[in-house]
Scaffold this motif. Structure first.
Motif, short mmCIF file in Angstrom:
data_model
loop_
_atom_site.label_atom_id
_atom_site.label_comp_id
_atom_site.label_asym_id
_atom_site.label_seq_id
_atom_site.Cartn_x
_atom_site.Cartn_y
_atom_site.Cartn_z
N CYS A 140 4.99 -75.78 -33.86
CA CYS A 140 6.24 -75.35 -34.50
C CYS A 140 7.12 -74.57 -33.54
O CYS A 140 8.35 -74.74 -33.53
CB CYS A 140 5.93 -74.52 -35.74
SG CYS A 140 5.37 -75.48 -37.15
N TYR A 141 6.52 -73.70 -32.72
CA TYR A 141 7.28 -72.86 -31.81
C TYR A 141 7.69 -73.61 -30.55
O TYR A 141 8.87 -73.67 -30.19
CB TYR A 141 6.43 -71.64 -31.45
CG TYR A 141 7.17 -70.59 -30.63
CD1 TYR A 141 7.78 -69.51 -31.26
CD2 TYR A 141 7.23 -70.66 -29.24
CE1 TYR A 141 8.45 -68.54 -30.52
CE2 TYR A 141 7.89 -69.70 -28.49
CZ TYR A 141 8.50 -68.64 -29.13
OH TYR A 141 9.16 -67.69 -28.40
N LEU A 142 6.73 -74.22 -29.88
CA LEU A 142 6.99 -74.82 -28.57
C LEU A 142 7.73 -76.15 -28.65
O LEU A 142 8.43 -76.53 -27.71
CB LEU A 142 5.68 -74.99 -27.80
CG LEU A 142 4.97 -73.68 -27.44
CD1 LEU A 142 3.60 -73.94 -26.82
CD2 LEU A 142 5.83 -72.85 -26.48
N ALA A 143 7.58 -76.88 -29.77
CA ALA A 143 8.32 -78.13 -29.95
C ALA A 143 9.59 -77.92 -30.77
O ALA A 143 10.32 -78.87 -31.05
CB ALA A 143 7.43 -79.18 -30.62
N GLY A 144 9.85 -76.68 -31.18
CA GLY A 144 11.08 -76.38 -31.92
C GLY A 144 11.11 -76.92 -33.34
O GLY A 144 12.18 -77.11 -33.91
#
Length: 345
Positions: A140-144
């Motif tokens: 969720c964070y690193l792939a936006g």
């Protein structure tokens, strides 16, 4: 939104009327056109609806709608296809529109808006992912995906660009290489740099896939990030990589990845392992371990422990119930209860 629904309704009624008129007639050129459209255009969709209780949220319990998705796939020629995806929930949003052209066996070119080929999990459909929240914290964070990285924003894991992809040696090797804006969903690039994204999966056995992916690029922040210290309007180094694998058998599946990223000078990393075991006919036990550290320098860690059940009451349709314990290194721990029904056609 109303105009979009009205237009889709009119098209559907027109096609139904055309079909009923032609059934009693002999084949005509118009009938042949309709049959050709049936053969070359396929429509699909799904909805995910449920209930959430979260003692860390306000309000802490609510019925909710996750997604209402419409998809269309068109076969223009034997080599050339086009895909479209739209989410009708919360005002409506275009998610994907792209075209593929098969140049050679094992080499297909794509241009448009589509899922960024970073990580195993990001490219999976929410209709097949075992968890109600779908993706792990690190994805969720690193792939936006979710907007938890506020500098990047909520992109749903998608971007605009071009890609080559395919399978080699009877799909022993499956590759994807893309050049993308790096800005996300339905947005033009805000700097002159592009993201290079690569993904390679090796399938040595029918039940085993292993591989990795990376993003190398320069981000343009759309908001101030308290986690990284990056300010809105700032260009910053945005590099990510991942390595993981999938085991799939008749009664058991396991998906796991290690991910890492660097935004400016701030490093992050995460790990997840999600398993699914078929206990009885159409009943699955689901469990997941999900760890993410958004800033390794200050130990911004959270670990989620998830357990639940799902029942497939019709092909591609299921009921789900899950409990998540959120263990935070900073802040109060919390409990999350979720239930969801998924219907798909």
């Amino acid at each position: 939104m109303r105009k979009t629904l009205f237009r889709l309704s009119m098209i559907a009624f027109a096609l139904l009327g055309m079909q009923s008129t032609l059934t009693a007639q002999e084949k005509t050129p118009l009938n042949q056109v309709v049959n050709t459209l049936k053969e070359r255009i396929s429509l699909a969709g799904y909805a995910q609806l449920g209930y959430t209780y979260d003692d860390a949220a306000d309000p802490d319990n609510t019925f909710d709608i996750k997604r209402i998705i419409f998809m269309a796939h068109g076969k223009i020629t034997d080599r050339w296809t086009c895909d479209f995806m739209y989410d009708f929930y919360n005002g409506g949003m275009l998610l994907e529109v792209y075209t593929d052209y098969r140049i050679l066996s094992g080499l297909t070119a794509r241009i448009g808006e589509f899922k960024v080929p970073y990580t195993i999990e990001n490219e999976l459909s929410p209709t097949t992912v075992e968890l109600i929240n779908c993706y792990s914290q690190s994805v969720c964070y690193l792939a936006g995906v979710s907007g938890s990285d506020v500098a990047c924003g909520m992109t749903s894991g998608r971007d605009i660009g071009a890609m080559v992809h395919g399978g080699l040696l009877n799909d022993l090797l499956c590759y994807k290489l893309a050049i993308m804006n790096g800005q996300g969903l339905n947005i033009k690039d805000k700097n002159n740099q592009k993201d290079i994204v690569g993904n390679l999966m090796v399938n040595p056995l029918k039940w085993l896939s292993v591989g990795g992916s990376f993003i190398k690029g320069t981000g343009h922040a759309i908001a101030d990030s308290e986690i990284t210290g990056i300010r809105a309007g700032e260009n910053y180094t945005k590099n990510r990589w991942s390595i993981g694998g999938i085991i799939t058998t008749t009664s058991f599946s396991l998906r796991s990845e290690y991910l890492a990223g660097k935004d400016g000078g701030v490093k992050s990393d995460g790990f997840y392992a999600t398993g699914c075991y078929r206990m009885l006919r159409n009943f699955d036990l689901v469990a997941s371990y999900d760890y993410f550290n958004a800033n390794k320098a200050v130990s911004r860690k959270q670990t989620n422990y998830i357990a639940g059940l799902q029942y497939w009451f019709y092909p591609k349709c299921r009921l789900q119930a899950q409990y998540t314990f959120c263990d935070r290194n900073k802040g109060k721990d919390s409990n999350l209860f979720q239930a969801q029904v998924q219907v798909r056609f």
